[in-house]
Design a protein around this motif. Sequence first.
Motif, mmCIF file in Angstrom:
data_model
loop_
_atom_site.group_PDB
_atom_site.id
_atom_site.type_symbol
_atom_site.label_atom_id
_atom_site.label_comp_id
_atom_site.label_asym_id
_atom_site.label_seq_id
_atom_site.Cartn_x
_atom_site.Cartn_y
_atom_site.Cartn_z
ATOM 1 N N UNK A 196 2.608 -11.990 -4.539
ATOM 2 C CA UNK A 196 2.064 -10.571 -3.630
ATOM 3 C C UNK A 196 0.539 -10.748 -3.517
ATOM 4 N N UNK A 197 -0.139 -11.580 -4.412
ATOM 5 C CA UNK A 197 -1.687 -11.587 -3.953
ATOM 6 C C UNK A 197 -1.925 -12.544 -3.059
ATOM 7 N N UNK A 250 -3.301 -12.926 2.829
ATOM 8 C CA UNK A 250 -2.733 -13.304 4.265
ATOM 9 C C UNK A 250 -2.951 -12.066 5.184
ATOM 10 N N UNK A 251 -2.574 -10.963 4.803
ATOM 11 C CA UNK A 251 -2.321 -9.853 5.518
ATOM 12 C C UNK A 251 -3.799 -9.309 5.894
ATOM 13 N N UNK A 279 -3.903 -10.895 9.592
ATOM 14 C CA UNK A 279 -3.581 -9.654 10.668
ATOM 15 C C UNK A 279 -4.621 -8.491 10.443
ATOM 16 N N UNK A 280 -5.794 -8.799 9.527
ATOM 17 C CA UNK A 280 -6.605 -7.692 9.554
ATOM 18 C C UNK A 280 -6.259 -6.319 9.190
ATOM 19 N N UNK A 281 -5.389 -6.394 8.530
ATOM 20 C CA UNK A 281 -4.793 -5.038 7.796
ATOM 21 C C UNK A 281 -4.643 -5.095 6.390
ATOM 22 N N UNK A 282 -5.008 -3.788 5.781
ATOM 23 C CA UNK A 282 -4.890 -3.822 4.071
ATOM 24 C C UNK A 282 -3.541 -3.113 3.966
ATOM 25 N N UNK A 283 -3.040 -3.504 2.752
ATOM 26 C CA UNK A 283 -1.821 -2.863 2.170
ATOM 27 C C UNK A 283 -2.262 -1.596 1.697
#
Length: 70
Positions: free
Chosen positions: A5-6, A11-12, A16-20
């Motif tokens: 998950x880390x 990578x996200x 992708x320049x997004x945050x979860x």
Amino acid sequence: MFCNFKIFNIHAENEANVSIKILRSNGGREYFYNEMSSFLYDCAIHRQFTCKYAHKQSGVAESKNRVIVR
């Protein structure tokens, strides 16, 4: 699971320049570790748990996870 998950989170954010914002799981024990809780808190990621044996809810969580991973 936590290590994966880390890596996915990194990578996200980088590729992708997004945050979860929310992590939804089926209420199993794979996301109940103190280290994982601390990481999610530090990253401002909210946890949502579905009922452990509710197949309809579990299907929703797993379906959304497949969409994210693709």
